[in-house]
Design a protein around this motif. Structure first.
Motif, PDB file in Angstrom:
ATOM      1  N   TYR A 124      -3.744 -13.165 -29.562  1.00  0.00           N
ATOM      2  CA  TYR A 124      -5.163 -13.261 -29.225  1.00  0.00           C
ATOM      3  C   TYR A 124      -6.090 -13.080 -30.426  1.00  0.00           C
ATOM      4  N   TYR A 147     -13.250 -21.027 -23.749  1.00  0.00           N
ATOM      5  CA  TYR A 147     -11.913 -20.601 -24.169  1.00  0.00           C
ATOM      6  C   TYR A 147     -11.948 -19.284 -24.942  1.00  0.00           C
ATOM      7  N   ILE A 150     -11.830 -16.812 -22.248  1.00  0.00           N
ATOM      8  CA  ILE A 150     -10.460 -16.707 -21.731  1.00  0.00           C
ATOM      9  C   ILE A 150      -9.622 -15.802 -22.637  1.00  0.00           C
ATOM     10  N   ARG A 153     -10.649 -12.187 -22.253  1.00  0.00           N
ATOM     11  CA  ARG A 153     -10.113 -11.637 -20.999  1.00  0.00           C
ATOM     12  C   ARG A 153      -8.636 -11.315 -21.143  1.00  0.00           C
ATOM     13  N   ALA A 154      -7.896 -12.232 -21.730  1.00  0.00           N
ATOM     14  CA  ALA A 154      -6.448 -12.044 -21.858  1.00  0.00           C
ATOM     15  C   ALA A 154      -6.113 -10.858 -22.748  1.00  0.00           C
ATOM     16  N   ASP A 158     -12.829  -7.518 -21.140  1.00  0.00           N
ATOM     17  CA  ASP A 158     -13.567  -8.188 -20.065  1.00  0.00           C
ATOM     18  C   ASP A 158     -15.077  -8.098 -20.227  1.00  0.00           C
ATOM     19  N   ALA A 161     -16.015 -10.671 -22.618  1.00  0.00           N
ATOM     20  CA  ALA A 161     -15.788 -11.973 -21.989  1.00  0.00           C
ATOM     21  C   ALA A 161     -16.938 -12.342 -21.065  1.00  0.00           C
ATOM     22  N   GLU A 177     -16.153 -23.939 -13.946  1.00  0.00           N
ATOM     23  CA  GLU A 177     -15.017 -23.190 -14.476  1.00  0.00           C
ATOM     24  C   GLU A 177     -15.473 -21.850 -15.065  1.00  0.00           C
ATOM     25  N   GLN A 181     -14.416 -17.997 -13.990  1.00  0.00           N
ATOM     26  CA  GLN A 181     -13.874 -16.994 -14.906  1.00  0.00           C
ATOM     27  C   GLN A 181     -14.790 -15.771 -15.008  1.00  0.00           C
TER      28      GLN A 181
END
Length: 505
Positions: A124, A147, A150, A153-154, A158, A161, A177, A181
């Motif tokens: 990441y 992205y 994303i 978040r991963a 958060d 994000a 989208e 998310q």
């Protein structure tokens, strides 16, 4: 009347392709290539056509042929990178996008794809670095921001994000989208009302956008609100939607497992005795989804002697095995299993170890999670004799139900959309891991997820002893800070849904 020349045939093929006449287009390109086998434009156009037809491995051959003829065309390297990405060969895809950037350093699309592929490898920091570079070239680009969100978040960020998804939405208010998310990020922070608003906004903008993902999210929201009947309805609808697009072959899996059980015997260790790359002492945590692999990686990763790699190390090991030992053909060939070659085994271990360390730029012991390595465990341990494998097992009912409640992006998880298939996968997984444990008893340590939650200090000490790592107080400090409430949340969760699950258990 003279026969058409290669250029005319290529133009004819392109015309057929644009009209959707794929087979006629392919015939035109093949006829042209018989006349001009070293024309890069022909190979490139054929590759694009095969890619559009979802014949990705054939498309890759065409792009590889193109790059051997002309090596300085960024468009070709980009197309090859996208094909490798679709084949889930993420590191190879990154290498192609690097080729693009060597020719066109400020190509935002190449930086974006690098970021996406690093994200798929769970690297990441590198993903975020690449995405930030793309944003420095195209500030406020909504897709790049999406992205980046994303990746944040991963990596567990958060709050950050949420800000990035909001930024993307300000630029593109109808970005369904991003709204979805945004809902997921809020849900991860237990902001259920805000999450519900975002999900509903996403559905209003585009009812067809990944509707399954929205229903998975709503299932979790109502689970946390303790409305288990409504929650199950959403989980069930989400899985039915996913199952419509799912293609999987559990019969094929059962055949591979049975072939391995019968033919991968302890004698094979003696057959390749003295082989394998012994310099590597990596630690891989294997288990089905939702068994606490990432939690365990985070705990062991606190050691100053280890470096976390997420799923990337196991992914590189798997792809190296498949590349170096294509004769295994997914373990359906009995003779290929019985005729293992010691040199292949050693070079597989050496290449995978080198690739992992180069990707992550590390010299410490690698630690990573391996959700899909179970069939490859035998070859992995022959290739890397000092590899340590921790197998995490979880209560059957809880594990099966938890898998049912989550949507997975990878094609490797297409069995997850109905409970009988998940049950069969669960049983096959434990059958093959039990087999590996008998053959490699000193290399595999099995723990139960529930024991780890209920008596973490004892289980962590056992794991560290197995891995030859020292115990440090910060392990329990981290466990108490992050997972102290896990037992009541994660053990027996299926019982809230017992009336719905009774037909299956």
């Amino acid at each position: 009347m003279s026969n058409p020349n290669p250029q005319e045939l290529m133009a004819k093929g392109i015309k057929h392709a644009m009209a959707g006449r794929h087979n006629q287009a392919l015939k035109s390109f093949d006829k042209a290539l018989r006349l001009a086998p070293n024309e890069p434009a022909l190979w490139f156009n054929k590759g694009n056509l095969l890619s559009e037809m979802h014949r990705l491995k054939e498309a890759l051959v065409c792009f590889e042929k193109t790059t051997t003829i002309v090596s300085n065309n960024p468009q070709v390297w980009f197309a090859k990178g996208i094909t490798l990405e679709r084949l889930q060969r993420y590191q190879d895809a990154i290498d192609c996008f690097d080729k693009v950037l060597a020719i066109t350093p400020d190509n935002p699309e190449a930086w974006l794809r690098k970021g996406i592929n690093f994200g798929s490898l769970k690297s990441y920091e590198k993903a975020l670095s690449a995405l930030d570079k793309a944003l420095s070239i195209q500030p406020n680009h909504p897709e790049i921001l999406f992205y980046k969100g994303i990746a944040l978040r991963a990596s567990g960020q958060d709050e950050l994000a949420i800000n990035v998804f909001k930024q993307a939405i300000r630029v593109k208010p109808d970005f369904a989208e991003a709204w979805c998310q945004l809902g997921m990020a809020n849900m991860a922070l237990y902001k259920f009302d805000t999450a519900l608003t975002s999900y509903n906004k996403s559905l209003a903008l585009n009812p067809d956008y990944r509707e399954a993902l929205l229903h998975f999210g709503l299932g979790y929201i109502y689970q946390n609100l303790e409305d288990y009947d409504i929650s199950y309805q959403h989980f069930e609808k989400a899985n039915k939607l996913c199952a419509l697009e799912s293609e999987h072959d559990l019969a094929g899996l059962s055949q591979k497992v049975e072939t391995l059980l019968m033919n991968f015997k302890p004698e094979l260790r003696h057959q390749v005795s003295g082989s394998g790359y012994t310099e590597d002492q990596s630690i891989l945590i294997i288990g089905l989804p939702r068994t606490g692999k990432t939690m365990l990686e985070n705990i062991i990763g606190l050691s100053s002697n280890t470096a976390k790699t997420g799923e990337s190390a196991a992914g590189i090991l798997s792809s190296t095995i498949e590349k170096r030992m294509p004769q295994l053909n997914n373990y359906t060939s009995v003779s290929a299993i019985q005729d293992l070659d010691g040199n292949q085994v050693t070079e597989t271990g050496r290449e995978s170890s080198t690739s992992i360390r180069e990707l992550h730029e590390i010299s410490k012991r690698v630690i990573g999670t391996a959700p899909n390595l179970d069939l490859h465990v035998g070859i992995a341990l022959l290739s890397l004799p000092n590899l340590k494998i921790i197998h995490v097992a979880r209560n059957r009912e809880d594990n099966i139900f938890e898998i049912f409640t989550k949507q997975f992006a990878s094609h490797a998880y297409q069995y997850t959309y109905n409970i009988p298939d998940i049950s069969e996968k669960y049983d096959s997984h434990h059958k093959i891991m039990s087999h590996w444990k008998k053959i490699f008893p000193d290399s595999i340590h099995t723990i139960n997820f529930e024991d780890l939650l209920c008596d973490p200090e004892m289980e962590i000490k056992r794991i560290l002893e197995f891995c030859d790592l020292p115990y440090e107080n910060e392990y329990m400090e981290y466990m108490n800070s992050n997972y102290s409430s896990m037992p009541e949340k994660a053990i027996g969760v299926w019982k809230h849904y017992e009336k719905h699950l009774k037909p299956y258990f």
